[in-house]
Enzyme design. Structure first.
Site, PDB file in Angstrom:
ATOM      1  CB  ALA A  67      -0.884  -0.001   1.233  1.00 40.83           C
ATOM      2  CG  PHE A  69       4.241   2.339  -5.637  1.00 37.90           C
ATOM      3  CD1 PHE A  69       5.560   2.693  -5.385  1.00 37.90           C
ATOM      4  CD2 PHE A  69       3.801   2.294  -6.949  1.00 37.90           C
ATOM      5  CE1 PHE A  69       6.418   3.000  -6.430  1.00 37.90           C
ATOM      6  CE2 PHE A  69       4.655   2.604  -8.000  1.00 37.90           C
ATOM      7  CZ  PHE A  69       5.973   2.950  -7.733  1.00 37.90           C
ATOM      8  CG  ASN A 116       5.833   7.703   4.163  1.00 39.71           C
ATOM      9  OD1 ASN A 116       4.727   8.231   4.345  1.00 39.71           O
ATOM     10  ND2 ASN A 116       6.074   6.431   4.493  1.00 39.71           N
ATOM     11  CG  PHE A 120      -3.788   8.056   5.624  1.00 38.91           C
ATOM     12  CD1 PHE A 120      -2.750   7.159   5.429  1.00 38.91           C
ATOM     13  CD2 PHE A 120      -4.691   7.805   6.652  1.00 38.91           C
ATOM     14  CE1 PHE A 120      -2.596   6.040   6.245  1.00 38.91           C
ATOM     15  CE2 PHE A 120      -4.548   6.686   7.475  1.00 38.91           C
ATOM     16  CZ  PHE A 120      -3.499   5.818   7.268  1.00 38.91           C
ATOM     17  CG  ASN A 143      -4.209   0.059   3.385  1.00 36.12           C
ATOM     18  OD1 ASN A 143      -4.666   0.933   4.107  1.00 36.12           O
ATOM     19  ND2 ASN A 143      -3.091  -0.584   3.664  1.00 36.12           N
ATOM     20  CB  SER A 179      -0.281   5.321   8.925  1.00 36.97           C
ATOM     21  OG  SER A 179       0.417   6.520   8.639  1.00 36.97           O
ATOM     22  CG  ASN A 181       3.486   9.406   8.427  1.00 40.43           C
ATOM     23  OD1 ASN A 181       4.331   9.789   9.237  1.00 40.43           O
ATOM     24  ND2 ASN A 181       3.758   8.553   7.451  1.00 40.43           N
ATOM     25  CB  THR A 182      -3.158   9.614  10.537  1.00 43.11           C
ATOM     26  OG1 THR A 182      -3.070   9.604   9.112  1.00 43.11           O
ATOM     27  CG2 THR A 182      -4.509  10.167  10.955  1.00 43.11           C
ATOM     28  CE  LYS A 217       1.151  -1.915   5.858  1.00 45.50           C
ATOM     29  NZ  LYS A 217       1.297  -1.345   4.523  1.00 45.50           N
ATOM     30  CG  ASN A 246       2.276   1.003   8.068  1.00 54.44           C
ATOM     31  OD1 ASN A 246       3.031   1.670   7.366  1.00 54.44           O
ATOM     32  ND2 ASN A 246       0.967   1.167   8.063  1.00 54.44           N
ATOM     33  CB  THR A 247       6.811   2.997   7.960  1.00 55.92           C
ATOM     34  OG1 THR A 247       5.676   3.718   8.438  1.00 55.92           O
ATOM     35  CG2 THR A 247       6.738   2.912   6.449  1.00 55.92           C
TER      36      THR A 247
HETATM   37  C1  FMN Z   1       5.976   6.711   0.613  1.00 52.51           C
HETATM   38  C2  FMN Z   1       5.257   5.621   1.340  1.00 52.51           C
HETATM   39  C3  FMN Z   1       3.884   5.722   1.522  1.00 52.51           C
HETATM   40  C4  FMN Z   1       3.204   4.709   2.192  1.00 52.51           C
HETATM   41  N1  FMN Z   1       1.850   4.805   2.329  1.00 52.51           N
HETATM   42  C5  FMN Z   1       1.172   3.809   2.952  1.00 52.51           C
HETATM   43  C6  FMN Z   1      -0.232   3.863   3.066  1.00 52.51           C
HETATM   44  O1  FMN Z   1      -0.887   4.789   2.605  1.00 52.51           O
HETATM   45  N2  FMN Z   1      -0.852   2.841   3.718  1.00 52.51           N
HETATM   46  C7  FMN Z   1      -0.164   1.773   4.240  1.00 52.51           C
HETATM   47  O2  FMN Z   1      -0.787   0.860   4.798  1.00 52.51           O
HETATM   48  N3  FMN Z   1       1.164   1.688   4.120  1.00 52.51           N
HETATM   49  C8  FMN Z   1       1.845   2.678   3.495  1.00 52.51           C
HETATM   50  N4  FMN Z   1       3.202   2.589   3.379  1.00 52.51           N
HETATM   51  C9  FMN Z   1       3.902   1.461   4.020  1.00 52.51           C
HETATM   52  C10 FMN Z   1       4.208   0.332   3.048  1.00 52.51           C
HETATM   53  O3  FMN Z   1       3.022  -0.228   2.529  1.00 52.51           O
HETATM   54  C11 FMN Z   1       5.020  -0.769   3.752  1.00 52.51           C
HETATM   55  O4  FMN Z   1       4.240  -1.335   4.782  1.00 52.51           O
HETATM   56  C12 FMN Z   1       6.321  -0.235   4.363  1.00 52.51           C
HETATM   57  O5  FMN Z   1       6.910   0.726   3.536  1.00 52.51           O
HETATM   58  C13 FMN Z   1       7.329  -1.361   4.621  1.00 52.51           C
HETATM   59  O6  FMN Z   1       7.657  -2.022   3.423  1.00 52.51           O
HETATM   60  P1  FMN Z   1       8.981  -1.685   2.560  1.00 52.51           P
HETATM   61  O7  FMN Z   1      10.150  -1.725   3.492  1.00 52.51           O
HETATM   62  O8  FMN Z   1       9.007  -2.725   1.482  1.00 52.51           O
HETATM   63  O9  FMN Z   1       8.785  -0.321   2.001  1.00 52.51           O
HETATM   64  C14 FMN Z   1       3.907   3.586   2.708  1.00 52.51           C
HETATM   65  C15 FMN Z   1       5.288   3.503   2.518  1.00 52.51           C
HETATM   66  C16 FMN Z   1       5.973   4.498   1.844  1.00 52.51           C
HETATM   67  C17 FMN Z   1       7.461   4.366   1.654  1.00 52.51           C
END
Ligand code: FMN
Length: 340
Positions: A67, A69, A116, A120, A143, A179, A181-182, A217, A246-247
């Site tokens: 999610a 991307f 990041n 949202f 998502n 997330s 970021n909210t 998630k 997630n991050t």
């Molecule tokens: C720029 C960016 C935006 C993201 N936006 C969302 C999001 O809107 N919703 C979500 O569930 N995860 C979001 N993620 C998290 C990714 O889906 C993923 O869970 C996280 O980046 C870990 O995977 P990776 O190491 O392969 O990037 C985002 C990640 C990045 C880098």
């Protein structure tokens, strides 16, 4: 070609601008006759032994796009040509929202990571619904999240709205409460609000003639007691599985100049932490619910380790940005080799 030519060029420019520039370029490229077929030939691998049946859905291969991307489902048909087995759109909220002020996306080159704090940003769920009506043959995860202006006490209404809106156009759902970021969103991971939220979505789902899988998630920053609670909630509410992770808000061991930026960290520094969360879940679950692994899959070996840890499917985001579509192919090849 991606690593030696395209990436060095793209990485010269602002990450968010390049993200949208890449979308436009990929769209434009697909206007050329037969380009879609050429790309598919280059990147897609079709094999029975890559197929997986998870929560009742048959996936052509286990490698998905995570999610964030393609939040607004603008490029799903084109991205599908790069070899993904499924694509997760979102996070989508009921109303469109701009997200946090720019700059809000940072590459940490030396660390092979991204920070990041997009917040949202999305065009709202209805815009995606419209686009998804013309989707090709591809498995789509929806998502869903809440708008920033919606207080946590009313969050349930936002998730329910997005769930109903997307119901006919996605194959599975992901409830995003992880997330960073909210503001205060992660408080929804606490036992009581989370149980209420998931139970409500389960009730809405049960009213449908064709219920869809619902996954949760989670953040990689949960401690073991919180993870135990999450496993308990999945089993009590009987949702269909977890996406981990997630991050992270951790900043351990970073060296790049952007390391102090606020937001969620993804990529290589997350690999180990996210694999540990998956191992923990798999060791402590009593019902054998599926887990989709995401977090720091930067190489085929990282992907194999997630599968070894017990993941049923995997997803990438940062690995795709750093290594391009070749990574998807190399993961699928490594899985085929391992299966032999
Ligand atoms: C720029 C960016 C935006 C993201 N936006 C969302 C999001 O809107 N919703 C979500 O569930 N995860 C979001 N993620 C998290 C990714 O889906 C993923 O869970 C996280 O980046 C870990 O995977 P990776 O190491 O392969 O990037 C985002 C990640 C990045 C880098």
């Amino acid at each position: 070609m991606y690593n030696s030519l395209i990436k060095p060029l793209l990485f010269q420019f602002d990450p968010e601008k390049i993200h949208y520039f890449s979308f436009k370029s990929i769209k434009l490229l697909h206007k050329i006759p037969f380009v879609d077929q050429l790309i598919r030939k280059q990147f897609c691998i079709h094999s029975k032994s890559l197929e997986r049946e998870v929560f009742g859905i048959k996936f052509p291969n286990p490698v998905g796009l995570a999610a964030g991307f393609d939040k607004d489902a603008k490029l799903i048909n084109e991205l599908n040509n790069f070899g993904f087995g499924f694509i997760e759109i979102g996070t989508l909220t009921p109303k469109p929202q701009a997200g946090n002020p720019k700059k809000r996306l940072f590459r940490l080159i030396e660390d092979e990571a991204i920070i990041n704090r997009m917040g949202f940003n999305n065009e709202g769920v209805m815009a995606a619904v419209k686009r998804l009506k013309s989707k090709g043959e591809i498995i789509i995860g929806g998502n869903i999240g809440k708008n920033k202006v919606t207080p946590n006490a009313e969050a349930i209404n936002d998730y329910a709205y997005a769930f109903e809106a997307l119901f006919e156009v996605v194959d599975y759902f992901v409830v995003n409460v992880s997330s960073p970021n909210t503001p205060n969103l992660r408080e929804l991971q606490d036992k009581r609000p989370l149980t209420n939220l998931l139970s409500h979505l389960k009730e809405l789902n049960a009213k449908k003639s064709n219920p869809k899988p619902i996954l949760l998630k989670i953040a990689p920053d949960l401690n073991t007691a919180q993870l135990i609670d999450i496993i308990d909630i999945v089993e009590q509410t009987e949702i269909d599985g977890l996406i981990a992770t997630n991050t992270t808000i951790s900043r351990d061991g970073l060296q790049s100049k952007h390391k102090a930026e606020a937001g969620g960290l993804s990529g290589k520094p997350l690999t180990k932490r996210s694999t540990e969360a998956i191992k923990f879940i798999k060791e402590h679950q009593t019902a054998r619910f599926p887990v989709i692994a995401v977090g720091g899959i930067m190489t085929a070996q990282d992907a194999l380790e997630k599968l070894e840890a017990g993941a049923d499917l995997i997803q990438l985001y940062t690995g795709f940005v750093f290594h391009g579509p070749k990574l998807i192919k190399s993961i699928n090849k490594a899985i085929l080799k391992r299966n032999k």
